[in-house]
Design a protein around this motif. Structure first.
Motif, PDB file in Angstrom:
ATOM      1  N   TYR A  24       0.809  -1.211   0.000  1.00  0.00           N
ATOM      2  CA  TYR A  24       0.000   0.000   0.000  1.00  0.00           C
ATOM      3  C   TYR A  24       0.851   1.273   0.000  1.00  0.00           C
ATOM      4  O   TYR A  24       0.311   2.370   0.067  1.00  0.00           O
ATOM      5  CB  TYR A  24      -0.947   0.004   1.204  1.00  0.00           C
ATOM      6  N   ILE A  32      -2.179   5.043   5.600  1.00  0.00           N
ATOM      7  CA  ILE A  32      -3.095   4.488   4.609  1.00  0.00           C
ATOM      8  C   ILE A  32      -4.417   4.266   5.333  1.00  0.00           C
ATOM      9  O   ILE A  32      -4.457   3.633   6.394  1.00  0.00           O
ATOM     10  CB  ILE A  32      -2.573   3.150   4.029  1.00  0.00           C
ATOM     11  N   THR A  33      -5.498   4.795   4.773  1.00  0.00           N
ATOM     12  CA  THR A  33      -6.789   4.746   5.447  1.00  0.00           C
ATOM     13  C   THR A  33      -7.911   4.821   4.419  1.00  0.00           C
ATOM     14  O   THR A  33      -7.664   5.098   3.252  1.00  0.00           O
ATOM     15  CB  THR A  33      -6.892   5.902   6.484  1.00  0.00           C
ATOM     16  N   GLU A  34      -9.128   4.571   4.844  1.00  0.00           N
ATOM     17  CA  GLU A  34     -10.284   4.636   3.951  1.00  0.00           C
ATOM     18  C   GLU A  34     -10.853   6.050   3.925  1.00  0.00           C
ATOM     19  O   GLU A  34     -10.972   6.703   4.965  1.00  0.00           O
ATOM     20  CB  GLU A  34     -11.371   3.650   4.425  1.00  0.00           C
ATOM     21  N   HIS A  35     -11.200   6.525   2.749  1.00  0.00           N
ATOM     22  CA  HIS A  35     -11.870   7.816   2.593  1.00  0.00           C
ATOM     23  C   HIS A  35     -13.248   7.726   3.266  1.00  0.00           C
ATOM     24  O   HIS A  35     -14.016   6.814   2.975  1.00  0.00           O
ATOM     25  CB  HIS A  35     -12.039   8.124   1.107  1.00  0.00           C
ATOM     26  N   SER A 144      -3.042   8.619   2.514  1.00  0.00           N
ATOM     27  CA  SER A 144      -3.384   8.059   1.213  1.00  0.00           C
ATOM     28  C   SER A 144      -4.663   7.268   1.447  1.00  0.00           C
ATOM     29  O   SER A 144      -4.730   6.451   2.373  1.00  0.00           O
ATOM     30  CB  SER A 144      -2.271   7.150   0.701  1.00  0.00           C
ATOM     31  N   THR A 146      -7.905   4.773   0.467  1.00  0.00           N
ATOM     32  CA  THR A 146      -8.553   3.759  -0.346  1.00  0.00           C
ATOM     33  C   THR A 146     -10.007   4.206  -0.460  1.00  0.00           C
ATOM     34  O   THR A 146     -10.555   4.804   0.457  1.00  0.00           O
ATOM     35  CB  THR A 146      -8.462   2.365   0.295  1.00  0.00           C
ATOM     36  N   VAL A 147     -10.609   3.948  -1.602  1.00  0.00           N
ATOM     37  CA  VAL A 147     -11.953   4.457  -1.869  1.00  0.00           C
ATOM     38  C   VAL A 147     -12.780   3.388  -2.574  1.00  0.00           C
ATOM     39  O   VAL A 147     -12.262   2.610  -3.363  1.00  0.00           O
ATOM     40  CB  VAL A 147     -11.897   5.718  -2.772  1.00  0.00           C
ATOM     41  N   GLY A 150     -11.877  -0.349  -1.902  1.00  0.00           N
ATOM     42  CA  GLY A 150     -10.478  -0.756  -1.968  1.00  0.00           C
ATOM     43  C   GLY A 150      -9.964  -1.186  -0.610  1.00  0.00           C
ATOM     44  O   GLY A 150      -9.109  -2.046  -0.486  1.00  0.00           O
ATOM     45  N   GLY A 151     -10.518  -0.567   0.421  1.00  0.00           N
ATOM     46  CA  GLY A 151     -10.126  -0.907   1.774  1.00  0.00           C
ATOM     47  C   GLY A 151     -11.243  -1.531   2.566  1.00  0.00           C
ATOM     48  O   GLY A 151     -11.064  -2.545   3.224  1.00  0.00           O
ATOM     49  N   PRO A 166     -12.702  -6.378  -0.233  1.00  0.00           N
ATOM     50  CA  PRO A 166     -11.703  -5.405   0.179  1.00  0.00           C
ATOM     51  C   PRO A 166     -10.813  -5.974   1.283  1.00  0.00           C
ATOM     52  O   PRO A 166     -10.870  -7.155   1.583  1.00  0.00           O
ATOM     53  CB  PRO A 166     -12.580  -4.275   0.717  1.00  0.00           C
ATOM     54  N   ILE A 167     -10.044  -5.087   1.908  1.00  0.00           N
ATOM     55  CA  ILE A 167      -9.207  -5.470   3.043  1.00  0.00           C
ATOM     56  C   ILE A 167     -10.081  -5.999   4.177  1.00  0.00           C
ATOM     57  O   ILE A 167      -9.773  -6.994   4.798  1.00  0.00           O
ATOM     58  CB  ILE A 167      -8.404  -4.256   3.561  1.00  0.00           C
TER      59      ILE A 167
END
Length: 183
Positions: A24, A32-35, A144, A146-147, A150-151, A166-167
């Motif tokens: 990532y 790194i995180t979700e929007h 950054s 993920t949208v 993605g996460g 997703p994750i």
């Protein structure tokens, strides 16, 4: 601790695959995180202005609206954690900073916290998400996002979107699986 990165996830989430920080682009200073659209909206509605004193940090808060999970370097986590707790507490203890009709409020109008189902005077259950956003802005972390799965996806979304996964799966307000009896 030997690990270089920490994966913080909400308690109502299930991991669906291995999370390797290098996959990532995770690094020190970059989370790194979700929007999370509703945290961004709350910040843009003026919530950050009520809690963050430094003007530069208030501006940075517009880019710290992640949630559900944070893939964060250990040193960054140590830096942000005390301030995260501080701001979470502040948001919870001072609803007069976003509700105009509460004692001590100086507001001319309510600030929408974008909390589903919130009524005047309610403290948002997403207070810790705002706490993180304000703390991350204050200590200067970059993000950054993920949208769109993605996460994270909600449990019901797998059925309607036909998404491969997703994750993590996020079981929040509701989750229903057709053909399974609900209790």
């Amino acid at each position: 601790i030997e690990e270089e990165f920490i994966l913080y996830i909400d308690a109502d989430m299930l991991l669906r695959r291995v999370v390797n920080p290098t996959d990532y682009g995770a690094r020190k200073g970059l989370v790194i995180t979700e929007h999370v659209w509703y945290v961004r909206e709350g910040i843009l509605n003026g919530l950050a202005d009520q809690f963050i004193k430094d003007a530069d940090a208030r501006e940075r808060a517009k880019g710290t609206h992640g949630g559900y999970y944070h893939l964060i370097h250990f040193e960054d986590a140590k830096k942000v954690a005390p301030r995260w707790l501080y701001y979470t507490r502040e948001v919870r203890l001072h609803p007069e900073r976003y509700w105009k009709d509460l004692p001590g409020s100086t507001l001319e109008h309510d600030i929408d916290t974008v909390q589903k189902g919130a009524e005047s005077g309610d403290v948002p259950w997403i207070s810790e998400m705002y706490g993180y956003a304000f703390a991350a802005a204050e200590v200067g972390l970059e993000h950054s996002f993920t949208v769109g799965g993605g996460g994270v996806l909600y449990g019901d979304d797998f059925l309607t979107l036909g998404h491969p996964g997703p994750i993590a799966s996020h079981y929040t307000l509701s989750c229903q699986i057709p053909s399974v009896e609900h209790y």
